[in-house]
Design a protein around this motif. Structure first.
Motif, short mmCIF file in Angstrom:
data_model
loop_
_atom_site.label_atom_id
_atom_site.label_comp_id
_atom_site.label_asym_id
_atom_site.label_seq_id
_atom_site.Cartn_x
_atom_site.Cartn_y
_atom_site.Cartn_z
N ILE A 5 0.84 -1.20 0.00
CA ILE A 5 0.00 0.00 0.00
C ILE A 5 0.88 1.25 0.00
O ILE A 5 0.61 2.21 -0.73
N LYS A 6 1.96 1.23 0.80
CA LYS A 6 2.89 2.36 0.80
C LYS A 6 3.55 2.52 -0.57
O LYS A 6 3.70 3.63 -1.07
N ALA A 7 3.94 1.40 -1.18
CA ALA A 7 4.55 1.45 -2.51
C ALA A 7 3.58 2.03 -3.52
O ALA A 7 3.96 2.84 -4.37
N CYS A 8 2.33 1.63 -3.44
CA CYS A 8 1.32 2.16 -4.36
C CYS A 8 1.12 3.66 -4.15
O CYS A 8 1.06 4.42 -5.12
N ASN A 9 1.05 4.08 -2.91
CA ASN A 9 0.89 5.52 -2.62
C ASN A 9 2.07 6.32 -3.14
O ASN A 9 1.88 7.38 -3.74
N HIS A 10 3.28 5.83 -2.91
CA HIS A 10 4.46 6.53 -3.42
C HIS A 10 4.48 6.52 -4.95
O HIS A 10 4.89 7.50 -5.57
N SER A 11 4.06 5.42 -5.56
CA SER A 11 4.06 5.31 -7.02
C SER A 11 3.10 6.31 -7.65
O SER A 11 3.37 6.83 -8.74
N LEU A 12 1.98 6.54 -6.99
CA LEU A 12 1.01 7.49 -7.52
C LEU A 12 1.51 8.93 -7.44
O LEU A 12 1.02 9.79 -8.16
N LYS A 13 2.50 9.18 -6.60
CA LYS A 13 3.04 10.54 -6.43
C LYS A 13 4.32 10.78 -7.21
O LYS A 13 4.91 11.85 -7.09
N LEU A 14 4.78 9.79 -7.96
CA LEU A 14 6.00 9.98 -8.75
C LEU A 14 5.80 11.14 -9.71
O LEU A 14 4.71 11.34 -10.21
#
Length: 160
Positions: A5-14
């Motif tokens: 979930i953290k990886a997905c959140n960070h990925s959406l903010k790239l």
């Protein structure tokens, strides 16, 4: 599950700097499993089509439809995406060297894997409503290229 979930959140903010470095600290094993998960999510519209598709007078059990889908759609999708990401990361590694940045192929592959998140989610949503063509793949590649170039520019230059 929390790390995904953290990886997905960070990925959406790239390509924000903070999120780029946070994703860089995630291990390659988590990155690969993350790709398996988002590609499984992207496969849902095709799976729904496969299950609801009426055969020509032949009834196939749901179990066999799932096996057929897994072998002939999901595994092929995985091979194509992993091959495409590897080629894309190689091209971005060359770009990073031209721009004289301290980046390796492994970092570029990982960042490419996370940069694919938004195009995959958009693909999943749109494919429920419209049949998508190679134009979408081209637009996704252009988007990923811009994101990756911004990520490359975040990293410091090599020392001489």
């Amino acid at each position: 599950m929390n790390v995904f979930i953290k990886a997905c959140n960070h990925s959406l903010k790239l390509p924000k700097k903070k999120d780029t470095f946070a994703l860089n600290r995630i291990g390659m094993d988590i990155t690969v499993i993350y790709l398996f998960i988002i590609l499984a999510i992207a496969s849902i519209p095709a799976l729904v089509d496969q299950i609801t598709m009426a055969e020509y007078g032949v009834q196939i059990q749901l179990f066999f439809k799932l096996i057929y889908f897994f072998i002939f759609y999901y595994l092929v999708l995985l091979v194509l995406v992993f091959t495409g990401l590897s080629l894309f990361a190689y091209i971005m590694t060359i770009t990073a060297r031209i721009l004289d940045r301290k980046l390796t192929y492994a970092i570029m592959w990982k960042m490419s894997a996370f940069a694919i998140t938004i195009p995959v989610f958009v693909f999943t949503i749109l494919s429920f409503f419209y049949p998508l063509t190679f134009l979408f793949v081209f637009i996704a590649l252009v988007y990923m290229t811009f994101v990756m170039i911004k990520i490359i520019m975040i990293y410091p230059k090599r020392r001489k």
